[in-house]
Each structure stands twice: as C-alpha cells, then as structure tokens.
Design a protein around this motif. Sequence first.
Motif, PDB file in Angstrom:
ATOM      1  N   LEU A   1       0.858  -1.117  -0.162  1.00  0.00           N
ATOM      2  CA  LEU A   1      -0.084  -0.112   0.161  1.00  0.00           C
ATOM      3  C   LEU A   1       0.755   1.261  -0.061  1.00  0.00           C
ATOM      4  O   LEU A   1       2.014   1.030   0.250  1.00  0.00           O
TER       5      LEU A   1
ATOM      6  N   ASN B   1       1.494   3.452   1.881  1.00  0.00           N
ATOM      7  CA  ASN B   1       2.381   3.508   3.482  1.00  0.00           C
ATOM      8  C   ASN B   1       3.140   2.629   3.573  1.00  0.00           C
ATOM      9  O   ASN B   1       4.053   2.468   4.580  1.00  0.00           O
TER      10      ASN B   1
ATOM     11  N   VAL C   1       2.876  -0.656   4.000  1.00  0.00           N
ATOM     12  CA  VAL C   1       1.923  -1.836   4.692  1.00  0.00           C
ATOM     13  C   VAL C   1       1.610  -2.603   3.533  1.00  0.00           C
ATOM     14  O   VAL C   1       1.137  -2.340   2.332  1.00  0.00           O
TER      15      VAL C   1
ATOM     16  N   LEU D   1      -6.417  -2.385   8.548  1.00  0.00           N
ATOM     17  CA  LEU D   1      -7.287  -1.537   7.519  1.00  0.00           C
ATOM     18  C   LEU D   1      -8.557  -1.313   8.162  1.00  0.00           C
ATOM     19  O   LEU D   1      -9.186  -2.121   8.215  1.00  0.00           O
TER      20      LEU D   1
ATOM     21  N   HIS E   1      -4.772   6.426  12.934  1.00  0.00           N
ATOM     22  CA  HIS E   1      -3.704   5.913  12.440  1.00  0.00           C
ATOM     23  C   HIS E   1      -2.188   6.247  12.703  1.00  0.00           C
ATOM     24  O   HIS E   1      -1.381   5.783  13.127  1.00  0.00           O
TER      25      HIS E   1
ATOM     26  N   ARG F   1      -3.040   0.221  11.144  1.00  0.00           N
ATOM     27  CA  ARG F   1      -1.953   0.393  10.345  1.00  0.00           C
ATOM     28  C   ARG F   1      -2.240   1.001   9.006  1.00  0.00           C
ATOM     29  O   ARG F   1      -1.077   1.575   8.167  1.00  0.00           O
ATOM     30  N   ALA F   2      -3.545   1.093   8.335  1.00  0.00           N
ATOM     31  CA  ALA F   2      -3.800   1.823   7.156  1.00  0.00           C
ATOM     32  C   ALA F   2      -5.108   2.332   7.157  1.00  0.00           C
ATOM     33  O   ALA F   2      -5.968   1.353   7.773  1.00  0.00           O
TER      34      ALA F   2
ATOM     35  N   ALA G   1      -5.277   4.621   1.629  1.00  0.00           N
ATOM     36  CA  ALA G   1      -4.570   3.481   1.083  1.00  0.00           C
ATOM     37  C   ALA G   1      -5.366   2.401   0.337  1.00  0.00           C
ATOM     38  O   ALA G   1      -4.696   1.765  -0.703  1.00  0.00           O
TER      39      ALA G   1
END
Length: 281
Positions: free
Chosen positions: A14, A16, A18, A108, A132, A138-139, A162
């Motif tokens: 993703l 970021n 992740v 997510l 976040h 995490r996303a 994401a």
Amino acid sequence: MPVTPASTVPNVTLNNGVQVPQLGFGVFQVPPEETQRIVEDALEAGYRHIDTAAAYRNEAAVGAAIAASGIPRADIFLTTKLRNGEQGTAREAFRNSRRELGVDYVDLYLIHWPVPSRNLFNEAWKVMESLHADGEIRAIGVSNFLADHLDTLLQSAEVVPAVNQFELHPTFQQPELAAKSRTLGIAVEAYSPLGQGADLNAGAVTSTADKHNISPARVILAWHLAQGTIVIPKSANSGRMRDNLAAVDVVLSPSEINAIAALEAGARIGSDPAVAAHSQM
C-alpha cells in the motif's frame, strides 16, 4: 486446531508501505452464528486476510476465530469498516469494533460508504487519521467512494487513502474509477468479485475454465489478480475456499484477460454510492 501453512498469496504494498495479501476472505452476509466456524475454516485453508465490517454484525465471531486459530496476530491482515450511521462518532465506533474483534490494532479501517447526503465523511476521515497516527490502525482507506467523493476527501485529507474497496467484477468493472484510484496511489480492492455468482456462466469465463481445466471462479479471481486488484471472495464451503485460493497459481494469457474484460455491461449489483444513504444501524 491444525493450521495449514499460509499459501503463496502475493502481497500488494500500500501507499504507506503496509503489505496486504492480495487474495483475502470476506464475510459479508455471513450470519454471526456461523462466522467463527467459517473464518476458522478459511484460516485453516491458508487465508491470512480477513475482511469484515461493523455493519455485518459478525466482528466478535471473526475475532474469536482469529484467537482460536493459533496463528500469530501479526500474520493475519484484518480489515473492518465504519458503519454509515456512526460517521459522526468515528472514534467511538472504531474502538467498539476493536473491542468486538478483541485486538489491539486493526490493519485496515475503511469508511464503508460516503453517504454524501450527510456530508460527514471528511469529519470521519480526520478522526481516522488521528487513530492511524496513534498506531491503532496500520492503514486507512475508503469503500464505495466514487471519483467526486475522492476529490472532496482529498481537498482536506492529510493522508491519502491506502485502499478504495468497491464493487468490481467482469460485468461491472468501473474502469474510470479504478484508473483514478490507482493514479492517486490508492489500491483497488474488489468486493462481489464474482458478481455474486452471476458472472460465472459467461462464455469467456467458462471457455477459459475449460481450457485450463479449472473452475470459472478461479478464472475470474485470476483475472482480478492479474490486474493488481485486491480481491475478497467469500464461501461457506471449505472446498470452494481452497479452490478460490488456488487462483494465485493461475496465469491467464493477455487474450484471455481481454476476453473477460470485454464482458463489461454496467451490471451493478449493489447500491449506487452516489445516493446510497442506508444507516446500517
């Protein structure tokens, strides 16, 4: 319970950093009383990406299945979603979901629908950005966001979503929305990837299945995977779970991919996000 080693499902990275297993398992419309058994079966089959939502009312059973599986939490990618009627109380809604799931963090978290008539998704997004930043998610991403919803969100967002999860299958591909999402660095995730079964009998699908001696479902899932789409089929049958998972080993030719893409017919199955305003309460 005995656990099958995770299959060789590829990851999608993703925006970021992740990583998410590209082929996951969805529990939409799975009754709460059956969810734990079904998710345990999916994890035993090798799935390591589970997608639920507060509106599905089965988060607790998903969490129970994860706890019972014996699989380390870090090895399971877990998605849940913000219920439409709780966009104005997103922090409390998220923490309720986290308690239901029995986890310290969610991999997510998605705004389930934009509900443009309420004009609250920007407010919810700010809360999600905070969660976040604090490491509770995490996303963060969106679901069912059309191009204009993305434009509105990005006018004030500090974090680019994401993921955009939306209805996508051979007879309803939303190619412009998929292309826009990807151009913005937003991964595309398909729900109803088989058209809720309606696309399995299309000629281009069945002929390809016959050629490869595989199921039509595996053909369609391989078509999604070939385009980099994250996909979350569901099944209550352990045999079909394993068959779906085996789509990661299918390689379609460009002509086969194009033949399935040619099935586009504008055949939406779910609600139209431009007007959908169901509260999900």
